[in-house]
Design an enzyme around this catalytic site. Sequence first.
Site, PDB file in Angstrom:
ATOM      1  N   THR A  61       0.821  -1.163   0.026  1.00  0.00           N
ATOM      2  CA  THR A  61      -0.085   0.004   0.120  1.00  0.00           C
ATOM      3  C   THR A  61       0.777   1.219  -0.153  1.00  0.00           C
ATOM      4  O   THR A  61       2.155   1.235   0.414  1.00  0.00           O
ATOM      5  CB  THR A  61      -0.961  -0.020   1.127  1.00  0.00           C
ATOM      6  OG1 THR A  61      -1.684   1.228   1.147  1.00  0.00           O
ATOM      7  CG2 THR A  61      -0.294  -0.030   2.500  1.00  0.00           C
ATOM      8  N   GLU A 119      -0.150   0.019 -11.189  1.00  0.00           N
ATOM      9  CA  GLU A 119      -1.457   0.333 -12.168  1.00  0.00           C
ATOM     10  C   GLU A 119      -2.534  -0.429 -11.548  1.00  0.00           C
ATOM     11  O   GLU A 119      -2.376  -1.825 -11.803  1.00  0.00           O
ATOM     12  CB  GLU A 119      -1.245   0.383 -13.435  1.00  0.00           C
ATOM     13  CG  GLU A 119      -2.198   1.228 -14.230  1.00  0.00           C
ATOM     14  CD  GLU A 119      -1.921   0.947 -15.762  1.00  0.00           C
ATOM     15  OE1 GLU A 119      -3.225   1.469 -16.652  1.00  0.00           O
ATOM     16  OE2 GLU A 119      -0.979   0.456 -16.385  1.00  0.00           O
ATOM     17  N   ASP A 134      -7.933  -3.790  -1.561  1.00  0.00           N
ATOM     18  CA  ASP A 134      -8.518  -2.787  -2.342  1.00  0.00           C
ATOM     19  C   ASP A 134      -9.955  -2.768  -1.686  1.00  0.00           C
ATOM     20  O   ASP A 134     -10.769  -3.352  -1.416  1.00  0.00           O
ATOM     21  CB  ASP A 134      -8.543  -3.336  -4.047  1.00  0.00           C
ATOM     22  CG  ASP A 134      -8.862  -2.009  -4.996  1.00  0.00           C
ATOM     23  OD1 ASP A 134      -8.082  -1.159  -4.703  1.00  0.00           O
ATOM     24  OD2 ASP A 134      -9.666  -2.072  -5.560  1.00  0.00           O
ATOM     25  N   PHE A 158     -10.283   8.847   7.283  1.00  0.00           N
ATOM     26  CA  PHE A 158      -9.799   9.257   5.985  1.00  0.00           C
ATOM     27  C   PHE A 158     -10.881   9.023   4.863  1.00  0.00           C
ATOM     28  O   PHE A 158     -11.921   8.425   5.029  1.00  0.00           O
ATOM     29  CB  PHE A 158      -8.432   8.678   5.413  1.00  0.00           C
ATOM     30  CG  PHE A 158      -8.389   7.385   5.290  1.00  0.00           C
ATOM     31  CD1 PHE A 158      -8.498   6.189   6.173  1.00  0.00           C
ATOM     32  CD2 PHE A 158      -8.388   6.799   3.843  1.00  0.00           C
ATOM     33  CE1 PHE A 158      -8.500   4.976   5.707  1.00  0.00           C
ATOM     34  CE2 PHE A 158      -8.392   5.405   3.600  1.00  0.00           C
ATOM     35  CZ  PHE A 158      -8.516   4.474   4.394  1.00  0.00           C
ATOM     36  N   TYR A 184     -13.607   8.727   2.505  1.00  0.00           N
ATOM     37  CA  TYR A 184     -15.408   8.975   2.595  1.00  0.00           C
ATOM     38  C   TYR A 184     -15.928   9.006   3.873  1.00  0.00           C
ATOM     39  O   TYR A 184     -16.777   9.029   4.216  1.00  0.00           O
ATOM     40  CB  TYR A 184     -16.014   8.117   1.662  1.00  0.00           C
ATOM     41  CG  TYR A 184     -15.445   8.177   0.037  1.00  0.00           C
ATOM     42  CD1 TYR A 184     -16.154   9.010  -0.501  1.00  0.00           C
ATOM     43  CD2 TYR A 184     -14.492   7.252  -0.321  1.00  0.00           C
ATOM     44  CE1 TYR A 184     -15.683   9.220  -1.966  1.00  0.00           C
ATOM     45  CE2 TYR A 184     -13.920   7.509  -1.678  1.00  0.00           C
ATOM     46  CZ  TYR A 184     -14.546   8.432  -2.407  1.00  0.00           C
ATOM     47  OH  TYR A 184     -14.029   8.573  -3.508  1.00  0.00           O
ATOM     48  N   ASP A 185     -14.967   8.429   4.865  1.00  0.00           N
ATOM     49  CA  ASP A 185     -15.374   8.303   6.336  1.00  0.00           C
ATOM     50  C   ASP A 185     -16.223   9.426   6.770  1.00  0.00           C
ATOM     51  O   ASP A 185     -17.125   9.067   7.481  1.00  0.00           O
ATOM     52  CB  ASP A 185     -14.006   7.967   7.271  1.00  0.00           C
ATOM     53  CG  ASP A 185     -13.468   6.717   7.266  1.00  0.00           C
ATOM     54  OD1 ASP A 185     -14.453   5.828   6.705  1.00  0.00           O
ATOM     55  OD2 ASP A 185     -12.450   6.644   7.823  1.00  0.00           O
ATOM     56  N   LYS A 215     -13.092   2.611  14.921  1.00  0.00           N
ATOM     57  CA  LYS A 215     -13.239   2.148  13.741  1.00  0.00           C
ATOM     58  C   LYS A 215     -12.765   0.610  13.464  1.00  0.00           C
ATOM     59  O   LYS A 215     -13.442  -0.023  12.484  1.00  0.00           O
ATOM     60  CB  LYS A 215     -12.539   3.110  12.867  1.00  0.00           C
ATOM     61  CG  LYS A 215     -12.641   2.847  11.332  1.00  0.00           C
ATOM     62  CD  LYS A 215     -12.221   3.902  10.404  1.00  0.00           C
ATOM     63  CE  LYS A 215     -12.076   3.245   8.818  1.00  0.00           C
ATOM     64  NZ  LYS A 215     -11.436   4.047   7.765  1.00  0.00           N
TER      65      LYS A 215
END
Length: 194
Positions: free
Chosen positions: A8, A41, A70, A151, A153-154, A174
């Site tokens: 990552t 990619e 992902d 972070f 869309y949280d 979380k």
Amino acid sequence: MIKIALGTSNPHKLEEINDMLAEFHPESIEFVLVNGDFNPEENGKTFEENSFIKAKEAAKIMGIPALADDTGLCVEALDGRPGIHSARYAPDQKSKIEKLLEEMKDVPEEKRQAYFICTMTLVAPDGQILHTQTGRIDGYIGTSPSGEHGFGYDPLFFIPGLNKTMADMTLKEKNTLSHRARALKPMIEWITKN
Ligand code: ITT
């Protein structure tokens, strides 16, 4: 002790994963970050394919087994978007939130269901898939952002029943219920047994 590379480039993911590892304390596993820049990619068509692409690249660079996740936010009113395009939906965190709010501006409260999905793939040093695990959490998209933690869309992702967003939660909270936790925990159990 097995060494596993984490594929990552997202420091927030890393922080969450490290905190969960400290919590689950799998004594036989040590996770190491991939050396240097890591930016394969992500041209897969599914979360599985993209997590595999990242894990395979990490294993190739490091020459050891590798794990990658992902993740995406799937919004029902948007036919599952941004989904696997969650990273590319808008250039930065602020514009992602603004764009999502704009797209959702006419969607009534009862039609704002969404879920986070996280697929993790573990590969061998030669890139062969060893195990895949998926975690999901259901919620709904708020009408304005709330919370300073987390972070992506949280700040827009409300958890039903708790009436707070994932960004209103501390990292530890979380990590008790997130999509990532729901994938990582069984993944660690699998690694420990195999
Ligand atoms: P790596 O691929 O290097 O791991 P990334 O940020 O590109 O980092 P993903 O493709 O898995 O990771 O995630 C896509 C986007 O979804 C990410 O950029 C965030 O905006 C968002 N995201 C991922 N995990 C999230 C989480 O736990 N909470 C909120 N948003 C998240």
